[in-house]
Design a protein around this motif. Structure first.
Motif, PDB file in Angstrom:
ATOM      1  N   PRO A  83       0.797  -1.225   0.000  1.00  0.00           N
ATOM      2  CA  PRO A  83       0.000   0.000   0.000  1.00  0.00           C
ATOM      3  C   PRO A  83       0.826   1.269   0.000  1.00  0.00           C
ATOM      4  O   PRO A  83       0.297   2.350  -0.235  1.00  0.00           O
ATOM      5  CB  PRO A  83      -0.811  -0.130   1.294  1.00  0.00           C
ATOM      6  CG  PRO A  83       0.009  -1.015   2.171  1.00  0.00           C
ATOM      7  CD  PRO A  83       0.687  -1.976   1.250  1.00  0.00           C
ATOM      8  N   GLY A 111      -3.179   3.871   0.754  1.00  0.00           N
ATOM      9  CA  GLY A 111      -3.813   2.824   1.543  1.00  0.00           C
ATOM     10  C   GLY A 111      -4.532   1.807   0.700  1.00  0.00           C
ATOM     11  O   GLY A 111      -5.463   1.156   1.173  1.00  0.00           O
ATOM     12  N   ALA A 112      -4.111   1.642  -0.560  1.00  0.00           N
ATOM     13  CA  ALA A 112      -4.780   0.708  -1.459  1.00  0.00           C
ATOM     14  C   ALA A 112      -4.408  -0.726  -1.097  1.00  0.00           C
ATOM     15  O   ALA A 112      -3.232  -1.084  -1.084  1.00  0.00           O
ATOM     16  CB  ALA A 112      -4.417   0.996  -2.905  1.00  0.00           C
ATOM     17  N   SER A 113      -5.411  -1.554  -0.818  1.00  0.00           N
ATOM     18  CA  SER A 113      -5.146  -2.937  -0.427  1.00  0.00           C
ATOM     19  C   SER A 113      -4.610  -3.769  -1.579  1.00  0.00           C
ATOM     20  O   SER A 113      -3.922  -4.762  -1.351  1.00  0.00           O
ATOM     21  CB  SER A 113      -6.427  -3.583   0.108  1.00  0.00           C
ATOM     22  OG  SER A 113      -6.882  -2.928   1.267  1.00  0.00           O
ATOM     23  N   VAL A 160      -2.150  -0.272  -8.827  1.00  0.00           N
ATOM     24  CA  VAL A 160      -3.368  -0.402  -8.031  1.00  0.00           C
ATOM     25  C   VAL A 160      -4.362  -1.252  -8.817  1.00  0.00           C
ATOM     26  O   VAL A 160      -4.692  -0.950  -9.964  1.00  0.00           O
ATOM     27  CB  VAL A 160      -3.993   0.975  -7.719  1.00  0.00           C
ATOM     28  CG1 VAL A 160      -5.322   0.809  -7.006  1.00  0.00           C
ATOM     29  CG2 VAL A 160      -3.039   1.803  -6.870  1.00  0.00           C
ATOM     30  N   GLY A 195      -9.127  -1.713   4.442  1.00  0.00           N
ATOM     31  CA  GLY A 195      -7.762  -1.216   4.344  1.00  0.00           C
ATOM     32  C   GLY A 195      -6.748  -2.275   4.712  1.00  0.00           C
ATOM     33  O   GLY A 195      -7.069  -3.309   5.317  1.00  0.00           O
ATOM     34  N   SER A 233     -10.288   1.021   1.711  1.00  0.00           N
ATOM     35  CA  SER A 233      -9.726   0.875   0.372  1.00  0.00           C
ATOM     36  C   SER A 233     -10.853   0.446  -0.554  1.00  0.00           C
ATOM     37  O   SER A 233     -11.416  -0.634  -0.400  1.00  0.00           O
ATOM     38  CB  SER A 233      -8.608  -0.172   0.370  1.00  0.00           C
ATOM     39  OG  SER A 233      -8.106  -0.367  -0.932  1.00  0.00           O
ATOM     40  N   ASN A 250     -11.994   0.252  -4.672  1.00  0.00           N
ATOM     41  CA  ASN A 250     -11.615   0.347  -6.074  1.00  0.00           C
ATOM     42  C   ASN A 250     -12.728  -0.207  -6.950  1.00  0.00           C
ATOM     43  O   ASN A 250     -13.330  -1.236  -6.626  1.00  0.00           O
ATOM     44  CB  ASN A 250     -10.334  -0.447  -6.365  1.00  0.00           C
ATOM     45  CG  ASN A 250      -9.115   0.169  -5.724  1.00  0.00           C
ATOM     46  OD1 ASN A 250      -8.895   1.370  -5.823  1.00  0.00           O
ATOM     47  ND2 ASN A 250      -8.316  -0.645  -5.052  1.00  0.00           N
ATOM     48  N   PHE A 254      -8.798   5.568  -1.245  1.00  0.00           N
ATOM     49  CA  PHE A 254      -8.220   4.848  -0.118  1.00  0.00           C
ATOM     50  C   PHE A 254      -7.648   5.834   0.884  1.00  0.00           C
ATOM     51  O   PHE A 254      -7.138   6.893   0.519  1.00  0.00           O
ATOM     52  CB  PHE A 254      -7.160   3.830  -0.560  1.00  0.00           C
ATOM     53  CG  PHE A 254      -6.452   4.149  -1.840  1.00  0.00           C
ATOM     54  CD1 PHE A 254      -5.228   4.787  -1.844  1.00  0.00           C
ATOM     55  CD2 PHE A 254      -7.011   3.795  -3.049  1.00  0.00           C
ATOM     56  CE1 PHE A 254      -4.570   5.070  -3.018  1.00  0.00           C
ATOM     57  CE2 PHE A 254      -6.364   4.072  -4.251  1.00  0.00           C
ATOM     58  CZ  PHE A 254      -5.131   4.720  -4.232  1.00  0.00           C
ATOM     59  N   ARG A 257      -5.866   6.063   5.098  1.00  0.00           N
ATOM     60  CA  ARG A 257      -5.333   5.334   6.248  1.00  0.00           C
ATOM     61  C   ARG A 257      -4.648   6.269   7.230  1.00  0.00           C
ATOM     62  O   ARG A 257      -4.282   7.404   6.889  1.00  0.00           O
ATOM     63  CB  ARG A 257      -4.375   4.229   5.808  1.00  0.00           C
ATOM     64  CG  ARG A 257      -3.011   4.703   5.313  1.00  0.00           C
ATOM     65  CD  ARG A 257      -2.160   3.514   4.910  1.00  0.00           C
ATOM     66  NE  ARG A 257      -0.793   3.900   4.623  1.00  0.00           N
ATOM     67  CZ  ARG A 257       0.173   3.967   5.532  1.00  0.00           C
ATOM     68  NH1 ARG A 257      -0.098   3.684   6.797  1.00  0.00           N
ATOM     69  NH2 ARG A 257       1.403   4.299   5.192  1.00  0.00           N
TER      70      ARG A 257
END
Length: 809
Positions: free
Chosen positions: A109, A113-115, A151, A281, A378, A380, A411, A413
């Motif tokens: 990430p 904070g992109a999972s 991503v 997240g 997160s 998308n 996202f 966090r």
């Protein structure tokens, strides 16, 4: 229960679609037509007769655009059929790194904070940054379509025909940002066979995964294939403030494909796919806090309160002039001490009172809990459409690949993992890409010559908004970006009988990029402002000029390969190849600058020698390679001021070797193993890159990657029972270019195991297994910012069990 309802509705809908098309399909088949079954599909069907066959059978690949046997081409390639991936228990594309030497595939990430942000490295070359102004180092392709952003690149394996991992620069045929290699995923095409299949998996952490597929012949020359999946799993880190579980999985994905044989020599494939991810997240936690500063008490002496006389061997605090602006964690404690009414610096006799929560330190460190209070999620949405046209004119074949993809991501966090404001991140990313590729494939000179030539166009536009809230400042980073890329390429192979082949290729690439920074300071909490004025200053000033910047780069990347077919089952080869990855713009900047920083393209030149052989009546396969890569103008992520930025920091040399072995001796046994060795070294360092030295080690690279698997199948009546054990090892690796010791991952081993029973007829299977059987605790990613001073760790999932039921009709 709502998610289960969605899964049930998906399954019922696809089943009804399949049943409703059955009668028509049978009529079409009786009429003597329908879309033919491809060679790859026939291999998949044959492989289903045995799990050993699925792993040991020949795989047809398109690594050189022609359909060829993987074992017969002089390339370092690891290829996995869909059935082989299932037999290995893989449900996400990142799992192929377990069985591929010198490959790293991690969830990363970064400071967003992109999972589902992927960090992929092959042979020491890759990129962990997700920002759209930075390009990946390994190209990801789905059905021949380049996926530009990292991503969303953690692709789920749903209805997959095969995965190909091409190691080393692929600068001729794949071209775009494949300087380290290429990862190509091919989905199953619609065929003339009516088929419905599905599977349900349950497991630890309330795991419920459902996948279903329906293949429906619609007419003599028309077939439809629909697949969908829902993946749900709880996380394994507790967020204390709202009791959410971080690291959870909540993904839904689907694909619709239409195949039309418009004429005996014309095939058209249309595809639409979509994925939605809505997670809490990534499972990041705080390992510790670095409270050192080069400004405030750099010698770590005993401290005396402000106004004390100079004392030898002690440090007299002098606010606001010694404010530790180089360390946001310590700066928070500094401000809390002098403005918040408590002593967070720990010196005597100054003992004010105040809430303990104002102090930031290791009290918030935990391996299983997160104490952050900022929004954490997160989300998308990704969808794409593509059209592939194949026209066979006899002597030549024309191919067209047209595609559009869109990504909408949000996202957020809490980077300090505490109720205190030290570092909090929010990202909003919109990305739209269009690509068009034309290929001309042909043969000549009595079959001795085969060639491919092509043109490629790629266009990408989007906007990335970063909202960053730090101890001293609250501001917006990011901006609008665009890329246009043009390429022309050609490659030809001439065979001298059945003994020698020479292959040569060339690609010209031109990239035009632009970036419009939209970056503004909202609130300036610099301690000088607060301590002198008693309140933060809010100038609302620009960090970078609101002016579009442009850059243009071009390069020519050649390839030459010589192959000697020693026997019908053995070959040796030597190759020279180059790869090119375009430069970009530094998007994260603070403090303000007068101009937008840029970085230039990097280039890799690789020399490789290898062999492929099959022995013992093709029961034993051994492939190996050694290589040397000259790596110039490395784009390395380091820190300048507040921001992690990308610089052309160094030149390097990477030496390595690889070995892959498969043995199918009979009697239901199958054994495979791989070994990879890497020795990357910096050969020169840019004087401005003071954060690294020639002794620094590459980030996210293990010197050794090893794997071994053992499978045994036993007939029980008309059914088959199969047990499998997988072991893998990775040597230690640093998670950043700074070689931060606190987020170093020592070498570790993983063990996975499963047992499967295929009922008679193989239309029903049950699988029970466990991943990370020894409950190894190891890092999937680590983050450290020299301004934030928080050591963040993302540990991989612990031991998990699962049970899967698969069926087909």
């Amino acid at each position: 229960m709502q998610d289960l309802k969605h899964v049930s509705m998906l399954a019922v809908s696809l089943a009804l679609c399949a049943v409703s098309g059955t009668g028509y399909a049978q009529e079409a088949k009786a009429g003597g037509g329908a879309a033919p079954v491809t060679e790859s599909e026939q291999q998949q069907d044959d492989a289903s007769s045995s799990r050993v066959d699925a792993l040991s059978g020949e795989i047809t690949v398109t690594a050189r655009k022609f359909e060829e046997k993987a074992q017969a081409i002089p390339l370092a390639i690891s290829a996995f059929s869909g059935k082989a991936l299932e037999a290995r228990g893989l449900d996400n594309i990142n799992g192929v790194a377990t069985f591929t030497p010198n490959m790293t595939f991690q969830s990363n990430p970064s400071f967003g904070g992109a999972s589902s942000s992927a960090a992929i490295y092959i042979r020491g070359i890759g990129q962990k940054e997700f920002l759209p102004t930075t390009e990946p180092g390994v190209g990801v392709y789905v059905d021949g379509v380049y996926v530009a952003r990292s991503v969303g690149a953690m692709l789920d394996l749903v209805d997959v025909d095969r995965v190909e991992v091409l190691r080393g620069p692929q600068g001729t045929l794949f071209g775009r940002n494949t300087i380290g290699g290429a990862l190509s995923l091919t989905t199953k095409k619609p065929s003339n066979r009516r088929e419905i299949s599905g599977q349900i998996t349950v497991g630890r952490y309330d795991r419920i995964d459902a996948k279903i597929m329906a293949n429906i012949p619609l007419a003599d020359t028309l077939a439809l294939r629909v697949s969908g999946a829902s993946m749900m799993r709880d996380g394994y880190v507790q967020r204390v403030v709202d009791n959410k579980d971080l690291g959870n999985v909540n993904t839904k994905t689907g694909r619709l494909q239409l195949r039309w044989d418009a004429a005996p020599n014309l095939e058209i494939n249309l595809s639409v796919d979509g994925t939605e991810e809505r997670n809490n997240g990534p499972a990041l936690t705080l390992k510790g806090v670095d409270l050192r500063s080069a400004i405030f008490n750099p010698a770590n002496l005993p401290m005396l309160p402000p106004g004390s006389p100079p004392t030898a061997g002690s440090y007299v605090i002098n606010p606001p002039f010694d404010a530790p602006v180089d360390n946001f964690a310590l700066l928070n404690n500094y401000v809390a001490t002098f403005l918040g009414g408590q002593n967070c610096l720990g010196f005597a006799p100054y003992r004010p009172t105040g809430p303990a929560a104002a102090c930031y330190d290791d009290r918030y460190a935990s391996a299983t809990k997160d104490f952050g209070t900022a929004p954490q999620y997160s989300r998308n949405r990704i969808w794409g459409a593509s059209g592939n046209i194949d026209l066979d004119l006899g002597a030549v074949q024309l191919k067209s690949i047209t595609a559009y993809r869109r990504l909408d991501g949000k996202f957020s966090r809490d980077g300090d993992h505490s109720p205190i404001l030290v570092s909090q991140f929010y990202d909003e990313l919109t990305d739209k890409q269009f690509s068009q590729e034309l290929q001309l494939l042909g043969r000549g000179m009595g079959g001795s010559l085969k060639y491919v030539a092509g043109l490629y166009y790629f266009s990408e536009t989007g906007n990335n908004v970063n909202i960053l809230d730090f101890t001293p400042v609250y501001f917006q980073s990011g901006g609008k970006f665009s890329t246009k890329s043009y390429a022309a390429f050609g490659q030809a192979t001439y065979s001298f009988g059945d003994v020698f082949d020479i292959t040569a290729g060339l690609r010209y690439t031109k990239d035009d990029k632009s970036f419009l920074p939209d970056q503004t300071i909202f609130t300036d909490r610099t301690p000088g402002q607060q301590l002198i004025n008693g309140s933060p200053n809010t100038p609302k000033t620009r960090i970078l000029p609101f002016v579009q910047v442009n850059r243009s780069e071009s390069d020519v990347t050649p390839m030459v390969n010589l192959a000697w077919h020693v026997t019908a089952d053995s070959l040796v080869y030597a190759s020279f190849s180059q790869g090119f990855k375009s430069g970009g713009f530094v998007q994260r900047v603070f403090p303000p600058l007068a101009a937008t920083p840029e970085f230039a393209a990097e280039k890799a030149t690789a020399y490789e020698a290898g062999f492929k052989t099959q022995l013992l009546d093709r029961k034993l396969t051994i492939n190996g390679a050694v290589f040397l890569t000259k790596y110039d103008n490395l784009q390395v992520q380091v820190f300048t001021g507040v921001a992690p930025v990308t610089k052309n920091a160094a030149a390097a040399e990477i030496k390595g070797a690889e070995l892959e072995v498969r043995l199918s001796p009979g009697g239901g046994w199958f054994v495979e193993g791989s070994a990879g060795y890497l020795d990357p070294r910096y050969t020169s360092i840019d004087p401005a890159a003071t954060e690294i030295t020639r002794a620094s080690r590459f980030e996210r690279i293990s010197k050794w990657t090893l794997s071994a698997s053992l499978l045994k199948s036993v007939k029980i009546g008309d059914g088959e029972l199969t047990g499998r054990v997988d072991w893998s090892y990775r040597a230690g690796q640093f998670m950043d270019a700074l070689n931060t010791r606190e987020i170093f991952q020592p070498g570790y081993s993983l063990v996975n195991a499963s047992i499967a029973y295929d009922f008679p007829g193989r239309n029903l299977s049950l699988v029970a297994g466990a991943t990370n059987l020894t409950d190894e605790r190891y890092l999937d990613s680590g983050i450290y910012g020299t301004s934030f001073r928080s050591y963040e760790t993302l540990y991989a999932r612990p031991r998990e069990w699962y049970v899967t039921m698969k069926w087909k009709i």
